[in-house]
Design a protein around this motif. Sequence first.
Motif, PDB file in Angstrom:
ATOM      1  N   GLU A 173      58.548  40.713  34.094  1.00 62.78           N
ATOM      2  CA  GLU A 173      59.699  40.401  34.808  1.00 62.78           C
ATOM      3  C   GLU A 173      60.561  41.448  34.826  1.00 62.78           C
ATOM      4  O   GLU A 173      61.109  42.207  36.008  1.00 62.78           O
ATOM      5  N   ALA A 174      60.713  42.029  33.673  1.00 67.08           N
ATOM      6  CA  ALA A 174      61.841  43.019  33.428  1.00 67.08           C
ATOM      7  C   ALA A 174      61.236  44.485  34.176  1.00 67.08           C
ATOM      8  O   ALA A 174      61.888  45.108  34.661  1.00 67.08           O
ATOM      9  N   VAL A 175      59.823  44.761  33.985  1.00 65.19           N
ATOM     10  CA  VAL A 175      59.252  45.826  34.579  1.00 65.19           C
ATOM     11  C   VAL A 175      59.116  45.911  36.097  1.00 65.19           C
ATOM     12  O   VAL A 175      59.541  46.868  36.784  1.00 65.19           O
ATOM     13  N   LEU A 176      58.953  44.596  36.322  1.00 68.95           N
ATOM     14  CA  LEU A 176      58.713  44.438  37.871  1.00 68.95           C
ATOM     15  C   LEU A 176      59.958  44.242  38.617  1.00 68.95           C
ATOM     16  O   LEU A 176      60.058  44.265  39.940  1.00 68.95           O
ATOM     17  N   ARG A 177      60.897  43.812  37.957  1.00 69.41           N
ATOM     18  CA  ARG A 177      62.326  43.492  38.666  1.00 69.41           C
ATOM     19  C   ARG A 177      62.153  42.200  39.419  1.00 69.41           C
ATOM     20  O   ARG A 177      62.927  41.979  40.483  1.00 69.41           O
ATOM     21  N   ARG A 178      61.165  41.430  39.084  1.00 66.43           N
ATOM     22  CA  ARG A 178      61.048  40.216  39.722  1.00 66.43           C
ATOM     23  C   ARG A 178      60.163  39.469  38.932  1.00 66.43           C
ATOM     24  O   ARG A 178      59.386  39.632  38.211  1.00 66.43           O
ATOM     25  N   ARG A 179      60.167  37.955  39.318  1.00 65.19           N
ATOM     26  CA  ARG A 179      59.296  37.267  38.486  1.00 65.19           C
ATOM     27  C   ARG A 179      57.806  37.104  39.146  1.00 65.19           C
ATOM     28  O   ARG A 179      57.764  37.441  40.146  1.00 65.19           O
ATOM     29  N   PRO A 180      56.898  37.212  38.179  1.00 64.77           N
ATOM     30  CA  PRO A 180      55.444  37.628  38.715  1.00 64.77           C
ATOM     31  C   PRO A 180      54.975  36.208  39.450  1.00 64.77           C
ATOM     32  O   PRO A 180      55.148  35.198  39.179  1.00 64.77           O
ATOM     33  N   VAL A 181      53.946  36.393  40.385  1.00 58.00           N
ATOM     34  CA  VAL A 181      53.008  35.361  40.811  1.00 58.00           C
ATOM     35  C   VAL A 181      51.831  35.236  39.841  1.00 58.00           C
ATOM     36  O   VAL A 181      51.196  36.328  39.907  1.00 58.00           O
ATOM     37  N   ILE A 182      51.573  34.488  39.307  1.00 52.32           N
ATOM     38  CA  ILE A 182      50.387  34.269  38.437  1.00 52.32           C
ATOM     39  C   ILE A 182      49.142  34.146  38.993  1.00 52.32           C
ATOM     40  O   ILE A 182      49.101  32.933  39.802  1.00 52.32           O
ATOM     41  N   TRP A 183      48.010  34.737  38.915  1.00 53.40           N
ATOM     42  CA  TRP A 183      46.723  34.485  39.437  1.00 53.40           C
ATOM     43  C   TRP A 183      45.976  34.202  38.157  1.00 53.40           C
ATOM     44  O   TRP A 183      45.661  34.950  37.679  1.00 53.40           O
ATOM     45  N   ASP A 184      45.911  32.669  38.152  1.00 49.34           N
ATOM     46  CA  ASP A 184      45.324  32.307  36.846  1.00 49.34           C
ATOM     47  C   ASP A 184      43.695  32.156  37.026  1.00 49.34           C
ATOM     48  O   ASP A 184      43.121  31.489  37.683  1.00 49.34           O
ATOM     49  N   ASN A 185      43.134  33.063  36.056  1.00 48.29           N
ATOM     50  CA  ASN A 185      41.624  32.884  36.131  1.00 48.29           C
ATOM     51  C   ASN A 185      41.119  32.148  35.092  1.00 48.29           C
ATOM     52  O   ASN A 185      39.972  32.404  34.831  1.00 48.29           O
ATOM     53  N   LEU A 186      41.753  31.233  34.636  1.00 46.67           N
ATOM     54  CA  LEU A 186      41.252  30.432  33.513  1.00 46.67           C
ATOM     55  C   LEU A 186      40.041  29.849  33.857  1.00 46.67           C
ATOM     56  O   LEU A 186      39.079  29.658  32.848  1.00 46.67           O
ATOM     57  N   TYR A 187      39.603  29.197  34.954  1.00 47.34           N
ATOM     58  CA  TYR A 187      38.544  28.560  35.465  1.00 47.34           C
ATOM     59  C   TYR A 187      37.680  29.399  36.140  1.00 47.34           C
ATOM     60  O   TYR A 187      36.587  28.965  36.577  1.00 47.34           O
ATOM     61  N   ALA A 188      37.963  30.491  36.636  1.00 49.94           N
ATOM     62  CA  ALA A 188      36.993  31.353  37.336  1.00 49.94           C
ATOM     63  C   ALA A 188      35.664  31.625  36.822  1.00 49.94           C
ATOM     64  O   ALA A 188      35.407  31.958  35.574  1.00 49.94           O
ATOM     65  N   ASN A 189      34.734  31.291  37.058  1.00 49.04           N
ATOM     66  CA  ASN A 189      33.558  31.742  36.876  1.00 49.04           C
ATOM     67  C   ASN A 189      32.534  32.720  37.707  1.00 49.04           C
ATOM     68  O   ASN A 189      31.097  32.460  37.815  1.00 49.04           O
ATOM     69  N   ASP A 190      33.146  33.210  38.937  1.00 47.97           N
ATOM     70  CA  ASP A 190      32.501  34.134  39.741  1.00 47.97           C
ATOM     71  C   ASP A 190      31.784  35.324  38.947  1.00 47.97           C
ATOM     72  O   ASP A 190      30.827  35.979  39.508  1.00 47.97           O
ATOM     73  N   TYR A 191      32.153  35.621  37.594  1.00 50.74           N
ATOM     74  CA  TYR A 191      31.628  36.686  37.094  1.00 50.74           C
ATOM     75  C   TYR A 191      30.308  36.133  36.140  1.00 50.74           C
ATOM     76  O   TYR A 191      29.649  37.196  35.803  1.00 50.74           O
ATOM     77  N   ASP A 192      30.302  34.918  36.078  1.00 52.20           N
ATOM     78  CA  ASP A 192      29.063  34.525  35.466  1.00 52.20           C
ATOM     79  C   ASP A 192      28.616  32.874  35.818  1.00 52.20           C
ATOM     80  O   ASP A 192      29.411  32.018  35.108  1.00 52.20           O
ATOM     81  N   CYS A 193      28.133  32.733  36.855  1.00 52.48           N
ATOM     82  CA  CYS A 193      27.736  31.496  37.476  1.00 52.48           C
ATOM     83  C   CYS A 193      27.157  30.530  36.745  1.00 52.48           C
ATOM     84  O   CYS A 193      26.693  29.354  37.210  1.00 52.48           O
ATOM     85  N   ARG A 194      26.555  31.204  35.382  1.00 55.17           N
ATOM     86  CA  ARG A 194      25.672  30.142  34.669  1.00 55.17           C
ATOM     87  C   ARG A 194      26.767  29.191  33.991  1.00 55.17           C
ATOM     88  O   ARG A 194      26.102  28.094  33.254  1.00 55.17           O
ATOM     89  N   ARG A 195      27.953  29.425  34.153  1.00 52.06           N
ATOM     90  CA  ARG A 195      28.877  28.827  33.155  1.00 52.06           C
ATOM     91  C   ARG A 195      29.710  27.764  34.248  1.00 52.06           C
ATOM     92  O   ARG A 195      30.286  28.716  35.170  1.00 52.06           O
TER      93      ARG A 195
END
Length: 239
Positions: A82-104
């Motif tokens: 937030e300090a370096v961007l001078r605004r609160r970020p929008v989190i793009w949460d990839n915790l569940y993303a499996n497009d890089y390994d669809c076997r999981r």
Amino acid sequence: VFPSLAQAQASVANQVYQELGQPSVFLFCPTEYCSSLCSPSPSQSCYLQTIGQELLPGIGVIWTGPKVVSQELSAELLEEVEAVLRRRPVIWDNLYANDYDCRRVFLGPYMGRAPGLMSRLHGLLLNPNCELQANFIPVHTLGTWFRSELGSCAHPDRAGTWHPCRGSSVPAQPCPALQLSCTEPGLPRLMSCSSSGMEGALGDSQGAQDGSYSPQEALELALRDWVAEINQQALEPGR
């Protein structure tokens, strides 16, 4: 000719944003969108410093956390970003993303996010599994986490402004643009928090009302509602 990539990107983003009439939601994904891509760190990145200085304040900036797929998100890191961007970020949460390994497929509860993060976010986007039906637990437990954050960090009024609980040092501020409504068959319909406040519900689940989030309890709630949803679908004609 621009002196740097960051200045070129900020200039183009600013022009598009203004040409569109400065919409309420306009997101910019930087080249350095997580800590592991920053050199040497987010706070010391010349690229992010320039983006923070040059990008118009109405433009949201996407951030994924320490890594592209972040197992944990801490308040300390978000303060730095937030300090370096001078605004609160929008989190793009990839915790569940499996497009890089669809076997999981990831079916666990939403977890690894420090309590009280809501006040440090401008918004949160969840990148789900590629398989639609596999996202019942991820989306449901995200909703439970979201409800617990509202209960512990602040209470939005009708105007969409957060009012902190007694003893909190967080000032009143607009509610983050967290849109968690889903109408796809077989997925839970979650509450949403926007400029008009909070609405909707997690089916029949009450969620965490006291401000404490337990991933295990959230998982149990999600499984209960998922089984009920499956049973309901089985009773529908034509199935």
